[in-house]
Design a protein around this motif. Structure first.
Motif, PDB file in Angstrom:
ATOM      1  N   GLN A   1      14.148  -8.130  -4.954  1.00  0.00           N
ATOM      2  CA  GLN A   1      14.553  -9.537  -4.945  1.00  0.00           C
ATOM      3  C   GLN A   1      15.700  -9.771  -3.970  1.00  0.00           C
ATOM      4  OE1 GLN A   1      15.371 -10.478  -9.029  1.00  0.00           O
ATOM      5  NE2 GLN A   1      13.217 -10.806  -9.520  1.00  0.00           N
ATOM      6  N   VAL A   2      16.672  -8.867  -3.968  1.00  0.00           N
ATOM      7  CA  VAL A   2      17.798  -8.987  -3.036  1.00  0.00           C
ATOM      8  C   VAL A   2      17.296  -8.815  -1.597  1.00  0.00           C
ATOM      9  CG1 VAL A   2      19.954  -7.915  -2.263  1.00  0.00           C
ATOM     10  CG2 VAL A   2      19.525  -8.255  -4.698  1.00  0.00           C
ATOM     11  N   ALA A   3      16.460  -7.831  -1.375  1.00  0.00           N
ATOM     12  CA  ALA A   3      15.928  -7.579  -0.034  1.00  0.00           C
ATOM     13  C   ALA A   3      15.154  -8.787   0.484  1.00  0.00           C
ATOM     14  CB  ALA A   3      15.030  -6.338  -0.055  1.00  0.00           C
ATOM     15  N   TYR A   4      14.369  -9.412  -0.381  1.00  0.00           N
ATOM     16  CA  TYR A   4      13.602 -10.592   0.020  1.00  0.00           C
ATOM     17  C   TYR A   4      14.539 -11.700   0.507  1.00  0.00           C
ATOM     18  CZ  TYR A   4      10.594 -14.682  -0.245  1.00  0.00           C
ATOM     19  OH  TYR A   4       9.912 -15.825   0.060  1.00  0.00           O
ATOM     20  N   ARG A   5      15.616 -11.909  -0.213  1.00  0.00           N
ATOM     21  CA  ARG A   5      16.581 -12.948   0.174  1.00  0.00           C
ATOM     22  C   ARG A   5      17.263 -12.633   1.499  1.00  0.00           C
ATOM     23  NH1 ARG A   5      18.683 -12.919  -5.711  1.00  0.00           N
ATOM     24  NH2 ARG A   5      17.154 -14.266  -6.697  1.00  0.00           N
ATOM     25  N   LEU A   6      17.396 -11.350   1.804  1.00  0.00           N
ATOM     26  CA  LEU A   6      18.042 -10.923   3.055  1.00  0.00           C
ATOM     27  C   LEU A   6      17.044 -10.703   4.192  1.00  0.00           C
ATOM     28  CD1 LEU A   6      20.545  -8.321   1.570  1.00  0.00           C
ATOM     29  CD2 LEU A   6      21.048 -10.646   2.354  1.00  0.00           C
ATOM     30  N   ARG A   7      15.775 -11.029   3.945  1.00  0.00           N
ATOM     31  CA  ARG A   7      14.688 -10.818   4.907  1.00  0.00           C
ATOM     32  C   ARG A   7      14.491  -9.336   5.218  1.00  0.00           C
ATOM     33  NH1 ARG A   7      16.873 -13.929   9.494  1.00  0.00           N
ATOM     34  NH2 ARG A   7      15.567 -12.503  10.632  1.00  0.00           N
ATOM     35  N   ALA A   8      14.860  -8.494   4.294  1.00  0.00           N
ATOM     36  CA  ALA A   8      14.700  -7.054   4.446  1.00  0.00           C
ATOM     37  C   ALA A   8      13.419  -6.628   3.725  1.00  0.00           C
ATOM     38  CB  ALA A   8      15.910  -6.329   3.861  1.00  0.00           C
ATOM     39  N   PRO A   9      12.929  -5.458   4.028  1.00  0.00           N
ATOM     40  CA  PRO A   9      11.707  -4.977   3.369  1.00  0.00           C
ATOM     41  C   PRO A   9      11.962  -4.532   1.935  1.00  0.00           C
ATOM     42  CG  PRO A   9      12.512  -3.354   4.910  1.00  0.00           C
ATOM     43  CD  PRO A   9      13.389  -4.567   5.052  1.00  0.00           C
ATOM     44  N   ARG A  10      10.877  -4.288   1.220  1.00  0.00           N
ATOM     45  CA  ARG A  10      10.951  -3.836  -0.163  1.00  0.00           C
ATOM     46  C   ARG A  10      11.604  -2.456  -0.246  1.00  0.00           C
ATOM     47  NH1 ARG A  10       5.585  -3.230  -2.165  1.00  0.00           N
ATOM     48  NH2 ARG A  10       6.535  -3.076  -4.207  1.00  0.00           N
ATOM     49  N   ALA A  11      12.087  -2.117  -1.424  1.00  0.00           N
ATOM     50  CA  ALA A  11      12.768  -0.838  -1.652  1.00  0.00           C
ATOM     51  C   ALA A  11      11.876   0.341  -1.283  1.00  0.00           C
ATOM     52  CB  ALA A  11      13.216  -0.742  -3.108  1.00  0.00           C
ATOM     53  N   GLN A  12      10.598   0.260  -1.564  1.00  0.00           N
ATOM     54  CA  GLN A  12       9.654   1.335  -1.246  1.00  0.00           C
ATOM     55  C   GLN A  12       9.631   1.593   0.261  1.00  0.00           C
ATOM     56  OE1 GLN A  12       5.649   0.459  -2.454  1.00  0.00           O
ATOM     57  NE2 GLN A  12       4.779   2.138  -1.309  1.00  0.00           N
ATOM     58  N   VAL A  13       9.689   0.539   1.047  1.00  0.00           N
ATOM     59  CA  VAL A  13       9.662   0.667   2.496  1.00  0.00           C
ATOM     60  C   VAL A  13      10.972   1.284   2.990  1.00  0.00           C
ATOM     61  CG1 VAL A  13       9.541  -0.598   4.674  1.00  0.00           C
ATOM     62  CG2 VAL A  13       8.073  -1.268   2.763  1.00  0.00           C
ATOM     63  N   LEU A  14      12.083   0.809   2.461  1.00  0.00           N
ATOM     64  CA  LEU A  14      13.375   1.364   2.866  1.00  0.00           C
ATOM     65  C   LEU A  14      13.453   2.850   2.547  1.00  0.00           C
ATOM     66  CD1 LEU A  14      15.737  -1.537   1.778  1.00  0.00           C
ATOM     67  CD2 LEU A  14      15.001  -0.953   4.091  1.00  0.00           C
ATOM     68  N   ALA A  15      12.960   3.234   1.398  1.00  0.00           N
ATOM     69  CA  ALA A  15      12.945   4.645   1.024  1.00  0.00           C
ATOM     70  C   ALA A  15      12.071   5.440   1.988  1.00  0.00           C
ATOM     71  CB  ALA A  15      12.454   4.816  -0.405  1.00  0.00           C
ATOM     72  N   ALA A  16      10.929   4.877   2.365  1.00  0.00           N
ATOM     73  CA  ALA A  16      10.020   5.555   3.287  1.00  0.00           C
ATOM     74  C   ALA A  16      10.700   5.817   4.625  1.00  0.00           C
ATOM     75  CB  ALA A  16       8.748   4.731   3.489  1.00  0.00           C
TER      76      ALA A  16
END
Length: 101
Positions: free
Chosen positions: A16-31
């Protein structure tokens, strides 16, 4: 009236936070950030590191112009690897910047 919600899983809250910041989902960041060495190899990881991923653009910092050339050559394959690990089209472009560590 707005009912209070119960506890959320940390991944959901981060998404939810990432969406608001136009960042990718947690799964993508972890990848990208957690699996970086596995994605690029030990030698490349010693000279290149992911900086940010916003709107499909992955920015990578390298410590020497020679590594910038290598990373650009490797970029298409790297994008494919990241998207396979993330199980979605998370990265569409890669920008390389030379920054001494």
């Amino acid at each position: 009236m707005h009912e209070p919600s119960g506890p959320k899983r940390i991944g959901e809250a981060l998404d939810q936070v990432a969406y608001r910041l136009r960042a990718p989902r947690a799964q993508v960041l972890a990848a990208v950030f957690e699996a970086w060495e596995e994605l690029v190899g030990t030698v490349m990881a010693a000279h290149a590191s992911p900086v940010r991923l916003v709107d499909g653009e992955l920015v990578v910092a390298v410590d020497d112009p020679a590594w910038a050339t290598e990373m650009k050559f490797f970029s298409s394959d790297l994008i494919d690897r990241i998207n396979a690990v993330a199980e979605q089209e998370a990265v569409s472009s890669l920008t390389v910047r030379v920054r001494p560590r």
